[in-house]
Scaffold this motif. Sequence first.
Motif, PDB file in Angstrom:
ATOM      1  N   LEU A  50       0.844  -1.409  -0.025  1.00  0.00           N
ATOM      2  CA  LEU A  50       0.163   0.067   0.004  1.00  0.00           C
ATOM      3  C   LEU A  50       0.692   1.406  -0.099  1.00  0.00           C
ATOM      4  CD1 LEU A  50      -2.908  -1.154   2.504  1.00  0.00           C
ATOM      5  CD2 LEU A  50      -2.960  -0.450  -0.175  1.00  0.00           C
ATOM      6  N   GLU A  51       2.006   1.119   0.703  1.00  0.00           N
ATOM      7  CA  GLU A  51       2.832   2.194   0.590  1.00  0.00           C
ATOM      8  C   GLU A  51       3.405   2.625  -0.817  1.00  0.00           C
ATOM      9  OE1 GLU A  51       6.100   2.090   3.358  1.00  0.00           O
ATOM     10  OE2 GLU A  51       4.698   2.028   5.173  1.00  0.00           O
ATOM     11  N   GLU A  72       1.829   1.305  -3.696  1.00  0.00           N
ATOM     12  CA  GLU A  72       0.655   1.326  -4.553  1.00  0.00           C
ATOM     13  C   GLU A  72      -0.604   1.201  -3.942  1.00  0.00           C
ATOM     14  OE1 GLU A  72      -1.837   2.001  -7.437  1.00  0.00           O
ATOM     15  OE2 GLU A  72       0.138   1.905  -8.286  1.00  0.00           O
ATOM     16  N   GLU A  73      -1.423   2.260  -4.090  1.00  0.00           N
ATOM     17  CA  GLU A  73      -2.698   2.572  -3.354  1.00  0.00           C
ATOM     18  C   GLU A  73      -3.780   1.454  -3.980  1.00  0.00           C
ATOM     19  OE1 GLU A  73      -4.205   6.407  -2.986  1.00  0.00           O
ATOM     20  OE2 GLU A  73      -2.643   6.918  -1.513  1.00  0.00           O
ATOM     21  N   ASP A  74      -3.564   1.396  -5.262  1.00  0.00           N
ATOM     22  CA  ASP A  74      -4.747   0.587  -6.163  1.00  0.00           C
ATOM     23  C   ASP A  74      -4.507  -0.940  -5.755  1.00  0.00           C
ATOM     24  OD1 ASP A  74      -6.576  -0.557  -7.874  1.00  0.00           O
ATOM     25  OD2 ASP A  74      -6.051   1.041  -9.434  1.00  0.00           O
ATOM     26  N   GLU A  75      -5.307  -1.656  -5.186  1.00  0.00           N
ATOM     27  CA  GLU A  75      -5.070  -2.967  -4.827  1.00  0.00           C
ATOM     28  C   GLU A  75      -5.149  -4.122  -6.028  1.00  0.00           C
ATOM     29  OE1 GLU A  75      -6.541  -4.451  -1.175  1.00  0.00           O
ATOM     30  OE2 GLU A  75      -6.731  -2.370  -0.184  1.00  0.00           O
TER      31      GLU A  75
END
Length: 297
Positions: free
Chosen positions: A204-205, A207-210
């Motif tokens: 998440l740090e 890339e926010e898009d899972e």
Amino acid sequence: MLQLPSRVEKIYYNNVTLYLKRDDLIHANFSGNKARKFHYFLENDFPDIKKIVSYGSAQSNAMYSLSVLAKMRGWKFEYYVDHISAYLKQNPHGNYAGALENGMQMTAGRGVTSPTINNGTLFIEEGGRQKEAAYGIKILANEIIDWQRENSIKELNVFLPSGTGTTALFLQKNILKGQPQGIAPTVYTCACVGDNAYLKKQFLELEEDEKYHPRILSLEKKHHFGRLYKENYEIWLKLQQQTGVVFDLLYDPLGWRTLLAHSEVMSKPTLYIHQGGVLGNESMLPRYERKYPSISE
């Protein structure tokens, strides 16, 4: 200089057929996932840079790779650790010895201080966890996509064990951007340094898009990083006996145990990425041999 694309071999383990991407053979001293992560700094010009500064453990694979990079580029290399054992200082071996030979200056007992960082310094996060890593990992993604196409493999799973998860994250992201959905390989990984929650936090740090996150696999039993597990030593020895390939002793045993425990992943053609790190075996192997002498015989 770098042997790219790295070759893919077909291997057999316990009557299972898999593919192995030999990133460990990219370069004699600059290979594996660290060569991918630091490729950007090898290929591009940095006329103002005079030294690299980084931090981590005293036997880090990244530390050794950065020492090679600094030597290749003619830069100084300063490295910070919380602690270094008296035994290691008196008996240098493994990544530590290799980095010292390449001119590394190590400071123990304190972190990187702000005066250390200036315009002539390239600061690298622990393990190479930064956005520039995407440059080399995109090349890896394209190599895998090309290999899949050349070999007419409709569905492909890719597996690699993770520390910070940087390689796995950028690999899945670039594969999805380079291939139509439904054809793109799925990247699987496992958490070696922390637990699944730690690894997800690292993703998440970056890339926010899972939708770009790799899929995390795990074993039922909790695994403590760096601890000497009999099962890890046994599978490392068996892999070497059956495939003729030497793997890293810190990440790969857990990686292989996790992958082999998930038969649903291997129901499709599966590519395991050998990320190098075997120089670290110089320190790990004697520890295993002392703890499990009956297995070593």
